[in-house]
Design an enzyme around this catalytic site. Structure first.
Site, PDB file in Angstrom:
ATOM      1  N   ASP A  13      12.577   7.086 -11.101  1.00 30.32           N
ATOM      2  CA  ASP A  13      12.259   6.904  -9.605  1.00 30.32           C
ATOM      3  C   ASP A  13      13.020   5.683  -8.899  1.00 30.32           C
ATOM      4  OD1 ASP A  13      11.626   7.985  -7.141  1.00 30.32           O
ATOM      5  OD2 ASP A  13       9.631   6.409  -7.290  1.00 30.32           O
ATOM      6  N   VAL A  37       0.831  -1.260   0.039  1.00 26.62           N
ATOM      7  CA  VAL A  37       0.036  -0.007   0.212  1.00 26.62           C
ATOM      8  C   VAL A  37       0.795   1.251  -0.063  1.00 26.62           C
ATOM      9  CG1 VAL A  37      -1.754   1.419   1.095  1.00 26.62           C
ATOM     10  CG2 VAL A  37      -1.869  -1.315   1.211  1.00 26.62           C
ATOM     11  N   ASN A  78      12.541  -0.202  -5.176  1.00 29.20           N
ATOM     12  CA  ASN A  78      11.805  -0.873  -6.113  1.00 29.20           C
ATOM     13  C   ASN A  78      12.861  -1.756  -7.029  1.00 29.20           C
ATOM     14  OD1 ASN A  78      13.259   1.267  -7.670  1.00 29.20           O
ATOM     15  ND2 ASN A  78      11.414   2.591  -7.176  1.00 29.20           N
ATOM     16  N   ASP A 121       7.926  -0.768 -10.439  1.00 28.18           N
ATOM     17  CA  ASP A 121       7.423   0.396 -10.304  1.00 28.18           C
ATOM     18  C   ASP A 121       7.829   1.243 -11.616  1.00 28.18           C
ATOM     19  OD1 ASP A 121       5.687  -0.327  -8.090  1.00 28.18           O
ATOM     20  OD2 ASP A 121       7.768   0.353  -6.647  1.00 28.18           O
ATOM     21  N   LYS A 133      -2.203  -4.191  -9.474  1.00 28.50           N
ATOM     22  CA  LYS A 133      -1.767  -2.927  -8.968  1.00 28.50           C
ATOM     23  C   LYS A 133      -3.143  -1.997  -9.385  1.00 28.50           C
ATOM     24  CE  LYS A 133       2.236   0.123  -9.038  1.00 28.50           C
ATOM     25  NZ  LYS A 133       3.371   0.548  -9.595  1.00 28.50           N
ATOM     26  N   GLY A 155       9.994 -12.063  -4.123  1.00 31.71           N
ATOM     27  CA  GLY A 155      11.114 -11.489  -3.902  1.00 31.71           C
ATOM     28  C   GLY A 155      11.469 -10.646  -2.697  1.00 31.71           C
TER      29      GLY A 155
END
Length: 306
Positions: free
Chosen positions: A227, A103, A232, A243, A123, A193
């Protein structure tokens, strides 16, 4: 809770789902779709429409407006239901976990299963983080449909992520395999993972090799993550970059700034663990991918602004 949404979905009739889709279509013109219009488009009796709307409102799928007219607006939960329904109808999804595995401010992620038994991550985008929201075509559309800003931004964010995953996975990059997308939802292969930042003792050279190879493939396409950090990157049998909704074409102005930040983030982490990242090589590959990325907006525009 998605558990309640799945339970609600199972309780909805075909007519109720149809009315929900009618209201969605009506949002192109109205923020709150007049009940009279819903009655006309559904070709159902007023009493039937009133009962259907009452149930949808009770389940939290609609918001009501009383002045200057009686109208209805789909909630986030309502869009979740429509996305779930479409993915199920298209046989891309049959099961969804009752609780999320992740979340964040921009998304909520659940585990699911396809009809073939393939484990997937689902997602639900909650914020529009895609760089494409700054495109003039997108901004012009929002001038006309200001009430749809959040809807368009989350849909664009989901499509942008699916687009990047599809391109990078197609050339062998280690990213989640994209399965499907609908509205603001992306379905992708589940990666078993742990986030890289959680690891203290590991074969970081092996992880770095996987990440650098995926970056070579992505940057060769002209795709900059935008990002990237140890938060990520998922490490399992192999190491995957996740992501991607905020990815940036290498042809974009200031794209090198984002690439520099990405590479500094991971280079710093790996350097602390005794591994060097070929930063200069990756910059050069991104420059070579610049021309290829110029065609991306043609594909993006075709989907988003048609």
């Amino acid at each position: 809770m998605l558990k309640s949404l799945v339970e609600i979905y199972d309780k909805l009739s075909k007519r109720e789902l149809r009315v929900l889709r009618i209201i969605e279509a009506g949002h192109k013109k109205y923020e709150f779709v007049p009940q009279e219009l819903i009655e006309r488009w559904s070709r159902l009796r007023k009493e039937q429409v009133s009962e259907i709307i009452r149930r949808l409102h009770y389940f939290g799928l609609l918001r009501r407006n009383l002045s200057p007219y009686l109208g209805w607006k789909i909630t986030v939960a309502g869009y979740d239901i429509l996305a779930i329904h479409t993915l199920r109808v298209k046989r891309k999804l049959v099961k969804i976990s009752p609780t999320p595995i992740g979340v964040g401010k921009e998304s909520v992620v659940y585990v699911g299963e396809t009809p073939s038994g393939f484990k997937v991550a689902i997602k639900f985008h909650r914020g529009g983080v895609s760089v494409f929201r700054y495109e003039e075509a997108f901004i012009s559309r929002l001038r006309k449909y200001k009430h749809l800003r959040q809807i368009y931004e989350t849909r664009l964010s989901a499509f942008a992520e699916f687009f990047a995953l599809d391109k990078i996975f197609g050339v062998g990059g280690l990213v989640p395999e994209p399965i499907a997308y609908n509205r603001h939802v992306v379905v992708m292969a589940y990666i078993d993972g742990i986030e890289l930042y959680r690891l203290t003792y590991y074969d970081f050279k092996k992880v770095a090799d996987d990440i650098v190879e995926t970056l070579r493939k992505a940057l060769g396409l002209g795709i900059i993550h935008g990002d990237l950090s140890p938060y990520n990157i998922l490490v399992g049998k192999r190491s995957y970059i996740i992501d991607w909704p905020q990815w940036i074409p290498a042809s974009y102005p200031n794209s090198s700034t984002y690439l520099k930040r990405d590479l500094e983030n991971i280079s710093s982490f790996f350097k602390k663990n005794g591994v060097e990242i070929p930063v200069d090589e990756l910059f050069k590959i991104a420059e070579e991918g610049r021309e290829r990325s110029k065609n991306f907006m043609i594909e993006i525009n075709k989907y988003v602004f048609s």
